[in-house]
Design a protein around this motif. Structure first.
Motif, PDB file in Angstrom:
ATOM      1  N   ASP A   1      -2.068 -25.933 -30.979  1.00 33.85           N
ATOM      2  CA  ASP A   1      -0.492 -26.532 -30.754  1.00 33.85           C
ATOM      3  C   ASP A   1       0.323 -25.184 -29.971  1.00 33.85           C
ATOM      4  OD1 ASP A   1      -0.466 -28.270 -32.798  1.00 33.85           O
ATOM      5  OD2 ASP A   1      -0.958 -26.789 -34.189  1.00 33.85           O
ATOM      6  N   CYS A   2      -0.223 -24.841 -28.681  1.00 35.41           N
ATOM      7  CA  CYS A   2       0.510 -24.084 -27.800  1.00 35.41           C
ATOM      8  C   CYS A   2       0.872 -24.892 -26.495  1.00 35.41           C
ATOM      9  CB  CYS A   2      -0.524 -23.031 -27.188  1.00 35.41           C
ATOM     10  SG  CYS A   2      -1.167 -21.894 -28.517  1.00 35.41           S
ATOM     11  N   ASN A   3       1.993 -24.222 -25.996  1.00 37.82           N
ATOM     12  CA  ASN A   3       2.536 -24.843 -24.720  1.00 37.82           C
ATOM     13  C   ASN A   3       2.179 -24.048 -23.499  1.00 37.82           C
ATOM     14  OD1 ASN A   3       4.243 -26.153 -22.876  1.00 37.82           O
ATOM     15  ND2 ASN A   3       6.245 -25.722 -23.887  1.00 37.82           N
ATOM     16  N   PHE A   4       1.566 -24.711 -22.827  1.00 40.05           N
ATOM     17  CA  PHE A   4       1.144 -24.286 -21.407  1.00 40.05           C
ATOM     18  C   PHE A   4       1.856 -25.004 -20.209  1.00 40.05           C
ATOM     19  CE2 PHE A   4      -2.431 -22.611 -24.137  1.00 40.05           C
ATOM     20  CZ  PHE A   4      -2.226 -21.281 -23.693  1.00 40.05           C
TER      21      PHE A   4
ATOM     22  N   THR B   1      -0.512 -28.224 -15.550  1.00 34.67           N
ATOM     23  CA  THR B   1      -1.245 -26.974 -15.451  1.00 34.67           C
ATOM     24  C   THR B   1      -2.305 -26.925 -14.321  1.00 34.67           C
ATOM     25  OG1 THR B   1      -2.967 -27.765 -17.009  1.00 34.67           O
ATOM     26  CG2 THR B   1      -1.169 -26.390 -17.803  1.00 34.67           C
ATOM     27  N   LEU B   2      -2.702 -26.005 -13.750  1.00 32.94           N
ATOM     28  CA  LEU B   2      -3.737 -25.843 -12.623  1.00 32.94           C
ATOM     29  C   LEU B   2      -4.968 -25.144 -13.137  1.00 32.94           C
ATOM     30  CD1 LEU B   2      -1.423 -24.536  -9.904  1.00 32.94           C
ATOM     31  CD2 LEU B   2      -2.136 -26.767 -10.112  1.00 32.94           C
ATOM     32  N   PHE B   3      -6.073 -25.981 -12.892  1.00 29.17           N
ATOM     33  CA  PHE B   3      -7.458 -25.531 -13.205  1.00 29.17           C
ATOM     34  C   PHE B   3      -8.401 -25.403 -12.242  1.00 29.17           C
ATOM     35  CE2 PHE B   3      -5.984 -27.029 -17.504  1.00 29.17           C
ATOM     36  CZ  PHE B   3      -6.063 -25.861 -18.349  1.00 29.17           C
ATOM     37  N   TYR B   4      -7.809 -25.491 -10.756  1.00 27.46           N
ATOM     38  CA  TYR B   4      -8.349 -25.570  -9.482  1.00 27.46           C
ATOM     39  C   TYR B   4      -9.462 -24.711  -9.481  1.00 27.46           C
ATOM     40  CZ  TYR B   4      -9.151 -26.155  -4.377  1.00 27.46           C
ATOM     41  OH  TYR B   4      -9.568 -26.108  -3.428  1.00 27.46           O
ATOM     42  N   GLY B   5     -10.625 -25.253  -9.417  1.00 27.13           N
ATOM     43  CA  GLY B   5     -12.071 -24.629  -8.911  1.00 27.13           C
ATOM     44  C   GLY B   5     -12.424 -23.749 -10.054  1.00 27.13           C
ATOM     45  N   LEU B   6     -12.008 -23.852 -11.320  1.00 26.18           N
ATOM     46  CA  LEU B   6     -12.580 -23.102 -12.438  1.00 26.18           C
ATOM     47  C   LEU B   6     -13.734 -23.575 -13.054  1.00 26.18           C
ATOM     48  CD1 LEU B   6      -9.349 -22.205 -14.335  1.00 26.18           C
ATOM     49  CD2 LEU B   6     -10.596 -20.838 -12.686  1.00 26.18           C
ATOM     50  N   ASN B   7     -14.583 -22.751 -13.399  1.00 28.58           N
ATOM     51  CA  ASN B   7     -15.846 -22.988 -14.465  1.00 28.58           C
ATOM     52  C   ASN B   7     -15.281 -23.376 -15.735  1.00 28.58           C
ATOM     53  OD1 ASN B   7     -18.004 -23.232 -15.618  1.00 28.58           O
ATOM     54  ND2 ASN B   7     -18.763 -21.372 -14.796  1.00 28.58           N
TER      55      ASN B   7
ATOM     56  N   ILE C   1      -1.087 -34.500 -18.812  1.00 30.55           N
ATOM     57  CA  ILE C   1      -0.312 -35.123 -17.597  1.00 30.55           C
ATOM     58  C   ILE C   1      -0.008 -34.116 -16.706  1.00 30.55           C
ATOM     59  CG2 ILE C   1       1.749 -35.993 -17.244  1.00 30.55           C
ATOM     60  CD1 ILE C   1       2.100 -37.045 -20.346  1.00 30.55           C
ATOM     61  N   SER C   2      -0.726 -34.917 -15.204  1.00 27.84           N
ATOM     62  CA  SER C   2      -0.654 -34.266 -14.111  1.00 27.84           C
ATOM     63  C   SER C   2      -1.246 -32.971 -14.060  1.00 27.84           C
ATOM     64  CB  SER C   2       0.943 -33.890 -13.661  1.00 27.84           C
ATOM     65  OG  SER C   2       1.381 -35.276 -13.230  1.00 27.84           O
ATOM     66  N   ALA C   3      -2.340 -32.428 -14.735  1.00 30.59           N
ATOM     67  CA  ALA C   3      -3.126 -31.290 -14.869  1.00 30.59           C
ATOM     68  C   ALA C   3      -3.991 -31.492 -13.629  1.00 30.59           C
ATOM     69  CB  ALA C   3      -4.004 -31.348 -16.059  1.00 30.59           C
ATOM     70  N   ASP C   4      -4.161 -30.249 -13.107  1.00 31.55           N
ATOM     71  CA  ASP C   4      -5.172 -30.532 -11.832  1.00 31.55           C
ATOM     72  C   ASP C   4      -6.623 -29.703 -11.879  1.00 31.55           C
ATOM     73  OD1 ASP C   4      -6.187 -29.968  -9.250  1.00 31.55           O
ATOM     74  OD2 ASP C   4      -4.618 -28.885  -8.404  1.00 31.55           O
TER      75      ASP C   4
ATOM     76  N   LEU D   1      -4.613 -38.229 -19.979  1.00 28.00           N
ATOM     77  CA  LEU D   1      -4.976 -37.787 -18.664  1.00 28.00           C
ATOM     78  C   LEU D   1      -4.087 -38.466 -17.603  1.00 28.00           C
ATOM     79  CD1 LEU D   1      -8.777 -37.587 -19.237  1.00 28.00           C
ATOM     80  CD2 LEU D   1      -7.104 -35.649 -19.191  1.00 28.00           C
ATOM     81  N   TYR D   2      -2.927 -38.675 -17.694  1.00 28.34           N
ATOM     82  CA  TYR D   2      -1.983 -39.402 -17.055  1.00 28.34           C
ATOM     83  C   TYR D   2      -1.863 -38.635 -15.763  1.00 28.34           C
ATOM     84  CZ  TYR D   2       1.953 -42.037 -15.028  1.00 28.34           C
ATOM     85  OH  TYR D   2       2.766 -42.611 -14.092  1.00 28.34           O
ATOM     86  N   ARG D   3      -2.354 -39.125 -14.461  1.00 27.76           N
ATOM     87  CA  ARG D   3      -2.116 -38.327 -13.314  1.00 27.76           C
ATOM     88  C   ARG D   3      -2.767 -36.940 -13.055  1.00 27.76           C
ATOM     89  NH1 ARG D   3       2.734 -40.466  -9.901  1.00 27.76           N
ATOM     90  NH2 ARG D   3       3.034 -42.358 -10.662  1.00 27.76           N
ATOM     91  N   ALA D   4      -3.772 -36.702 -14.006  1.00 27.68           N
ATOM     92  CA  ALA D   4      -4.471 -35.470 -13.694  1.00 27.68           C
ATOM     93  C   ALA D   4      -5.418 -35.799 -12.754  1.00 27.68           C
ATOM     94  CB  ALA D   4      -5.464 -35.310 -15.239  1.00 27.68           C
ATOM     95  N   ASN D   5      -5.888 -34.876 -11.843  1.00 28.92           N
ATOM     96  CA  ASN D   5      -6.459 -34.695 -10.649  1.00 28.92           C
ATOM     97  C   ASN D   5      -7.788 -34.030 -10.785  1.00 28.92           C
ATOM     98  OD1 ASN D   5      -7.254 -34.706  -8.143  1.00 28.92           O
ATOM     99  ND2 ASN D   5      -5.446 -33.278  -7.444  1.00 28.92           N
ATOM    100  N   PHE D   6      -8.875 -35.162 -10.507  1.00 29.36           N
ATOM    101  CA  PHE D   6     -10.149 -34.666 -10.771  1.00 29.36           C
ATOM    102  C   PHE D   6     -10.922 -34.772  -9.423  1.00 29.36           C
ATOM    103  CE2 PHE D   6      -8.988 -36.072 -14.963  1.00 29.36           C
ATOM    104  CZ  PHE D   6      -9.491 -35.079 -15.709  1.00 29.36           C
TER     105      PHE D   6
END
Length: 190
Positions: A73-76, A101-107, A119-122, A138-143
């Protein structure tokens, strides 16, 4: 500078200030209804910690280590995870707002996202091998260029994942969700 070590403590209803957690290591701690939005997370480490109903919106969480931490229940919203300490990055999210949020290149191997709004997470170029996306928006999430082999998307929805640009070998999807894998082809499924 060696970090202060805080063990087995609970923090409730605290608004942490800019430098109040920098250069500290927290182990087996609980954070309930805390606000981290103004914090600098410089050389901060959390090990075996639980966060419930905490606010990280727009927080600069650079150079923080998270090992076996659970967020519920956290807001990021608008948080950039790309500068995390990758040597100790093991988290799970339940009922969290992870929009933009940005998770670009993470393991993110074996990480879990349960009932989250992404929504719109990267996740571009992230390693999502065996990750769990349970009932996530996962609306507009980038994979793009992500590795999501054996990832479980079975109950998630609103995704648009291009199998030509994302490694999806043995990933799990519901039959009803195939439209999310074919959007670029502009097919009409009935």
């Amino acid at each position: 500078m060696t970090p202060d070590f805080i063990y087995d403590k609970s923090f409730e209803n605290i608004v942490f200030e800019h430098n109040s957690i920098s250069f500290k290591e927290y182990e087996n701690c609980k954070f309930i209804n805390c606000d981290f939005t103004a914090c600098s997370f410089l050389s901060t480490i959390f090990i075996d910690c639980d966060f419930n109903n905490c606010n990280f919106k727009n927080a600069a969480i650079n150079y923080v280590g998270l090992r076996n931490c659970h967020f519920q229940d956290c807001n990021f919203t608008h948080v950039n995870f790309t500068m995390m300490d990758q040597t100790i990055f093991e988290v799970s999210f339940t009922n969290c707002n992870l929009e933009f949020t940005l998770f670009y290149g993470l393991n993110l191997k074996k990480h879990s996202f349960i009932n989250c709004s992404l929504i719109s997470a990267d996740f571009m170029e992230a390693d999502l091998t065996m990750a769990l996306f349970d009932n996530c928006n996962l609306y507009r999430a980038n994979f793009t260029k992500a590795k999501a082999e054996k990832a479980d998307f079975y109950t998630s929805y609103n995704f648009d994942i291009d199998p030509d640009s994302t490694k999806l070998k043995k990933a799990i999807f519901a039959k009803d969700a195939l439209e999310g894998l074919l959007k670029k082809h502009q097919l009409h499924l009935k």
